[in-house]
Write a protein that holds these residues in place. Structure first.
Motif, PDB file in Angstrom:
ATOM      1  N   VAL A 128       0.836  -1.202   0.000  1.00  0.00           N
ATOM      2  CA  VAL A 128       0.000   0.000   0.000  1.00  0.00           C
ATOM      3  C   VAL A 128       0.870   1.252   0.000  1.00  0.00           C
ATOM      4  O   VAL A 128       0.578   2.233  -0.697  1.00  0.00           O
ATOM      5  CB  VAL A 128      -0.950   0.000   1.216  1.00  0.00           C
ATOM      6  CG1 VAL A 128      -1.760   1.290   1.254  1.00  0.00           C
ATOM      7  CG2 VAL A 128      -1.885  -1.197   1.157  1.00  0.00           C
ATOM      8  N   ALA A 129       1.956   1.228   0.765  1.00  0.00           N
ATOM      9  CA  ALA A 129       2.869   2.372   0.781  1.00  0.00           C
ATOM     10  C   ALA A 129       3.450   2.624  -0.609  1.00  0.00           C
ATOM     11  O   ALA A 129       3.603   3.784  -1.038  1.00  0.00           O
ATOM     12  CB  ALA A 129       3.993   2.128   1.788  1.00  0.00           C
ATOM     13  N   LEU A 130       3.762   1.556  -1.327  1.00  0.00           N
ATOM     14  CA  LEU A 130       4.283   1.707  -2.683  1.00  0.00           C
ATOM     15  C   LEU A 130       3.229   2.294  -3.612  1.00  0.00           C
ATOM     16  O   LEU A 130       3.533   3.148  -4.463  1.00  0.00           O
ATOM     17  CB  LEU A 130       4.754   0.348  -3.209  1.00  0.00           C
ATOM     18  CG  LEU A 130       5.421   0.338  -4.589  1.00  0.00           C
ATOM     19  CD1 LEU A 130       6.686   1.197  -4.588  1.00  0.00           C
ATOM     20  CD2 LEU A 130       5.756  -1.099  -5.012  1.00  0.00           C
ATOM     21  N   ALA A 131       1.980   1.860  -3.446  1.00  0.00           N
ATOM     22  CA  ALA A 131       0.893   2.416  -4.256  1.00  0.00           C
ATOM     23  C   ALA A 131       0.742   3.911  -4.003  1.00  0.00           C
ATOM     24  O   ALA A 131       0.535   4.695  -4.941  1.00  0.00           O
ATOM     25  CB  ALA A 131      -0.416   1.693  -3.944  1.00  0.00           C
ATOM     26  N   VAL A 132       0.846   4.315  -2.728  1.00  0.00           N
ATOM     27  CA  VAL A 132       0.764   5.742  -2.400  1.00  0.00           C
ATOM     28  C   VAL A 132       1.926   6.498  -3.018  1.00  0.00           C
ATOM     29  O   VAL A 132       1.754   7.552  -3.651  1.00  0.00           O
ATOM     30  CB  VAL A 132       0.752   5.945  -0.870  1.00  0.00           C
ATOM     31  CG1 VAL A 132       0.762   7.440  -0.530  1.00  0.00           C
ATOM     32  CG2 VAL A 132      -0.469   5.283  -0.246  1.00  0.00           C
ATOM     33  N   ALA A 133       3.146   5.974  -2.841  1.00  0.00           N
ATOM     34  CA  ALA A 133       4.351   6.673  -3.299  1.00  0.00           C
ATOM     35  C   ALA A 133       4.383   6.837  -4.813  1.00  0.00           C
ATOM     36  O   ALA A 133       4.733   7.905  -5.329  1.00  0.00           O
ATOM     37  CB  ALA A 133       5.599   5.921  -2.823  1.00  0.00           C
ATOM     38  N   VAL A 134       4.022   5.785  -5.519  1.00  0.00           N
ATOM     39  CA  VAL A 134       4.075   5.843  -6.983  1.00  0.00           C
ATOM     40  C   VAL A 134       2.844   6.551  -7.538  1.00  0.00           C
ATOM     41  O   VAL A 134       2.955   7.436  -8.396  1.00  0.00           O
ATOM     42  CB  VAL A 134       4.188   4.417  -7.575  1.00  0.00           C
ATOM     43  CG1 VAL A 134       4.110   4.467  -9.100  1.00  0.00           C
ATOM     44  CG2 VAL A 134       5.489   3.761  -7.134  1.00  0.00           C
ATOM     45  N   GLY A 135       1.671   6.194  -7.038  1.00  0.00           N
ATOM     46  CA  GLY A 135       0.434   6.705  -7.624  1.00  0.00           C
ATOM     47  C   GLY A 135       0.226   8.189  -7.453  1.00  0.00           C
ATOM     48  O   GLY A 135      -0.173   8.893  -8.392  1.00  0.00           O
TER      49      GLY A 135
ATOM     50  N   LEU B 211      -2.450   2.868  -9.577  1.00  0.00           N
ATOM     51  CA  LEU B 211      -3.752   2.208  -9.691  1.00  0.00           C
ATOM     52  C   LEU B 211      -3.584   0.689  -9.768  1.00  0.00           C
ATOM     53  O   LEU B 211      -4.308  -0.067  -9.099  1.00  0.00           O
ATOM     54  CB  LEU B 211      -4.485   2.722 -10.926  1.00  0.00           C
ATOM     55  CG  LEU B 211      -5.801   2.017 -11.294  1.00  0.00           C
ATOM     56  CD1 LEU B 211      -6.816   2.163 -10.172  1.00  0.00           C
ATOM     57  CD2 LEU B 211      -6.359   2.578 -12.599  1.00  0.00           C
ATOM     58  N   LEU B 212      -2.625   0.236 -10.563  1.00  0.00           N
ATOM     59  CA  LEU B 212      -2.384  -1.204 -10.678  1.00  0.00           C
ATOM     60  C   LEU B 212      -1.930  -1.806  -9.346  1.00  0.00           C
ATOM     61  O   LEU B 212      -2.360  -2.903  -8.962  1.00  0.00           O
ATOM     62  CB  LEU B 212      -1.326  -1.466 -11.757  1.00  0.00           C
ATOM     63  CG  LEU B 212      -1.723  -1.093 -13.191  1.00  0.00           C
ATOM     64  CD1 LEU B 212      -0.570  -1.402 -14.152  1.00  0.00           C
ATOM     65  CD2 LEU B 212      -2.984  -1.844 -13.622  1.00  0.00           C
ATOM     66  N   LEU B 213      -1.079  -1.089  -8.619  1.00  0.00           N
ATOM     67  CA  LEU B 213      -0.620  -1.570  -7.318  1.00  0.00           C
ATOM     68  C   LEU B 213      -1.775  -1.646  -6.317  1.00  0.00           C
ATOM     69  O   LEU B 213      -1.861  -2.586  -5.520  1.00  0.00           O
ATOM     70  CB  LEU B 213       0.483  -0.652  -6.788  1.00  0.00           C
ATOM     71  CG  LEU B 213       1.834  -0.745  -7.501  1.00  0.00           C
ATOM     72  CD1 LEU B 213       2.731   0.427  -7.099  1.00  0.00           C
ATOM     73  CD2 LEU B 213       2.518  -2.079  -7.175  1.00  0.00           C
ATOM     74  N   ALA B 214      -2.669  -0.653  -6.362  1.00  0.00           N
ATOM     75  CA  ALA B 214      -3.828  -0.674  -5.465  1.00  0.00           C
ATOM     76  C   ALA B 214      -4.743  -1.851  -5.781  1.00  0.00           C
ATOM     77  O   ALA B 214      -5.256  -2.529  -4.871  1.00  0.00           O
ATOM     78  CB  ALA B 214      -4.592   0.645  -5.581  1.00  0.00           C
ATOM     79  N   LEU B 215      -4.961  -2.108  -7.044  1.00  0.00           N
ATOM     80  CA  LEU B 215      -5.776  -3.254  -7.440  1.00  0.00           C
ATOM     81  C   LEU B 215      -5.164  -4.564  -6.945  1.00  0.00           C
ATOM     82  O   LEU B 215      -5.877  -5.453  -6.444  1.00  0.00           O
ATOM     83  CB  LEU B 215      -5.918  -3.283  -8.968  1.00  0.00           C
ATOM     84  CG  LEU B 215      -6.882  -2.264  -9.586  1.00  0.00           C
ATOM     85  CD1 LEU B 215      -6.700  -2.231 -11.101  1.00  0.00           C
ATOM     86  CD2 LEU B 215      -8.320  -2.606  -9.227  1.00  0.00           C
ATOM     87  N   PHE B 216      -3.853  -4.669  -7.056  1.00  0.00           N
ATOM     88  CA  PHE B 216      -3.167  -5.876  -6.599  1.00  0.00           C
ATOM     89  C   PHE B 216      -3.292  -6.030  -5.086  1.00  0.00           C
ATOM     90  O   PHE B 216      -3.506  -7.137  -4.567  1.00  0.00           O
ATOM     91  CB  PHE B 216      -1.698  -5.814  -7.013  1.00  0.00           C
ATOM     92  CG  PHE B 216      -0.916  -7.040  -6.653  1.00  0.00           C
ATOM     93  CD1 PHE B 216      -1.344  -8.309  -7.029  1.00  0.00           C
ATOM     94  CD2 PHE B 216       0.259  -6.936  -5.934  1.00  0.00           C
ATOM     95  CE1 PHE B 216      -0.617  -9.444  -6.699  1.00  0.00           C
ATOM     96  CE2 PHE B 216       0.997  -8.058  -5.590  1.00  0.00           C
ATOM     97  CZ  PHE B 216       0.558  -9.321  -5.980  1.00  0.00           C
ATOM     98  N   SER B 217      -3.191  -4.903  -4.352  1.00  0.00           N
ATOM     99  CA  SER B 217      -3.331  -4.947  -2.897  1.00  0.00           C
ATOM    100  C   SER B 217      -4.712  -5.439  -2.485  1.00  0.00           C
ATOM    101  O   SER B 217      -4.847  -6.298  -1.611  1.00  0.00           O
ATOM    102  CB  SER B 217      -3.081  -3.551  -2.308  1.00  0.00           C
ATOM    103  OG  SER B 217      -3.388  -3.520  -0.933  1.00  0.00           O
ATOM    104  N   PHE B 218      -5.741  -4.916  -3.112  1.00  0.00           N
ATOM    105  CA  PHE B 218      -7.098  -5.352  -2.774  1.00  0.00           C
ATOM    106  C   PHE B 218      -7.335  -6.808  -3.182  1.00  0.00           C
ATOM    107  O   PHE B 218      -8.111  -7.524  -2.541  1.00  0.00           O
ATOM    108  CB  PHE B 218      -8.127  -4.452  -3.442  1.00  0.00           C
ATOM    109  CG  PHE B 218      -8.306  -3.122  -2.758  1.00  0.00           C
ATOM    110  CD1 PHE B 218      -8.777  -3.056  -1.455  1.00  0.00           C
ATOM    111  CD2 PHE B 218      -7.995  -1.937  -3.405  1.00  0.00           C
ATOM    112  CE1 PHE B 218      -8.950  -1.840  -0.815  1.00  0.00           C
ATOM    113  CE2 PHE B 218      -8.155  -0.710  -2.781  1.00  0.00           C
ATOM    114  CZ  PHE B 218      -8.636  -0.662  -1.474  1.00  0.00           C
TER     115      PHE B 218
END
Length: 410
Positions: free
Chosen positions: A221-228, A385-392
């Motif tokens: 999730v931290a990576l999704a925040v940082a990149v997104g 967005l892709l990282l968030a989808l993967f997290s969920f």
């Protein structure tokens, strides 16, 4: 809580919010004054190549973000048992000293060092001040408390940053930073006068806070925040040169563009808080989608004055709409370590600041044009967005907000 009358209660909340206002100023004022700072701090490079000088001066933004990244988790671990009022006071002293040094440092390198020091307490302040505000409001008001403190930051972008930009353009960027230091000093005095003392937190420990970092979901999730969210900073960092060199407007219009973005941020965080409470997953995904679309609109429309102003508003709104949902998501995957969850969120947002400013500066320096920073931001937001989808996808359980620490007023 019973020891505070209504007048002192709101005075204390405003004092804490004023610190957030100062942090909004100190973090974003460089965006509007980037050309002025480049001319003054790097005169030789500016005379040789304006884009190269602006890209190099963009490190003022990047180094502040790196200071937040380094300071937020470190302070969270080291201050688990420090009374929150004492922590807030100490951080405000640090902000006054670091921001004053930023204005008075004689070289570009020393200014960078001062900005790094000034940034160390950024994330910890929002965590500790939010907890204090929630305590002052009473049990069950954590969201309201946090929104009051963050409201200071959004107010800074709506009103303060444009005004400070005008001041900096008229009197020099050093004067702008001294004015920001004065805001921190005022907040310090106000906190000392109005915010009651609190007992030291119980039950917390450095080991408990660090335990949250063992969770793969926290890192994802931290990576999704940082990149997104770096897509926003790729635009925000270079609003000033885009306004003058792409849209062809006078420097005097930069504050108005910043005000439009600040208004969007204010609207965005208000809507985002409500949406996150209703459906966290949908808010995260819709927020990233909105950020991609708004940055693309900005890149396509910014050559025209109306498109620039509308695009700045939309980018600001989308960027803040997603913040409450991302904060809630990160706390949900780090239960029992709220301070560390908030610290990781702040670190991730400022890694995004660093990535957006650095990548935007790189593509500009490569000769691809000022709007190339926005196009690079679209790619970054899509990756988020892709990282968030993967997290969920990995976490099939519904996300809930962990209990919030509420210190006792004494």
């Amino acid at each position: 809580m019973d020891t505070l009358n209504a007048g002192r209660r709101w005075a204390a909340l405003l004092a804490l919010s004023l610190g957030g206002f100062g942090l909004g100023l100190t973090e974003f004022v460089a965006m509007g004054l980037l050309p002025d700072m480049a001319r003054d701090l790097l005169p030789g490079a500016y005379a040789a190549s304006v884009p190269d000088a602006l890209a190099q001066t963009g490190w003022m933004i990047t180094i502040y973000a790196l200071g937040v990244v380094a300071g937020a988790p470190t302070i969270a671990v080291l201050t688990t048992r420090v009374p929150r009022r004492r922590l807030v006071v100490g951080l405000l002293v640090l902000f006054v000293a670091g921001t004053t040094a930023s204005a008075l440092a004689p070289t570009f390198e020393l200014v960078l060092a001062a900005r790094f020091v000034a940034a160390l307490g950024h994330g910890a302040y929002f965590g500790a001040a939010g907890i204090l505000a929630a305590t002052i409001l009473g049990p069950g008001n954590h969201g309201k408390g946090v929104s009051i403190v963050i409201g200071g930051l959004t107010a800074a972008n709506l009103v303060g940053v444009p005004l400070i930009t005008v001041l900096g353009q008229a009197r020099g960027w050093e004067t702008a930073y001294l004015a920001v230091a004065a805001v921190f000093a005022l907040s310090l005095v106000a906190v000392l006068m109005t915010v009651p003392s609190t007992a030291a937190p119980t039950g917390g420990s450095p080991r408990a806070e660090l335990r949250a970092l063992r969770s793969p979901q926290v890192w994802l999730v931290a990576l999704a925040v940082a990149v997104g969210t770096s897509g926003f900073f790729a635009v925000n960092s270079y609003v000033a040169p885009i306004t003058t060199h792409v849209t062809g407007l006078d420097e005097s219009t930069i504050p108005w563009v910043l005000a439009s973005m600040g208004l969007g941020m204010t609207v965005g965080i208000a809507l985002g808080g409500v949406a996150a409470d209703r459906d966290l997953r949908r808010s995260v995904l819709f927020g990233f989608g909105g950020l991609i679309v708004s940055v693309a609109f900005f890149a396509l429309a910014a050559r025209h004055p109306a498109g620039l102003v509308v695009g700045a508003f939309l980018v600001g709104a989308a960027s803040m709409f997603i913040v409450p949902a991302l904060q809630s998501r990160l706390i949900a995957v780090a239960p029992g370590a709220q301070l560390m969850g908030a610290a990781v969120n702040q670190s991730s947002l400022n890694i995004a600041n660093s990535i957006g400013a650095a990548l935007g500066g790189t593509v500009i320096a490569a000769g691809w044009g000022y709007l190339a920073s926005a196009w690079s931001g679209i790619a970054l937001s899509f990756a988020g967005l892709l990282l968030a989808l993967f997290s969920f996808r990995l976490d099939r359980r519904p996300a809930t907000t962990a209990p919030v620490e509420e210190p006792v007023l004494v």
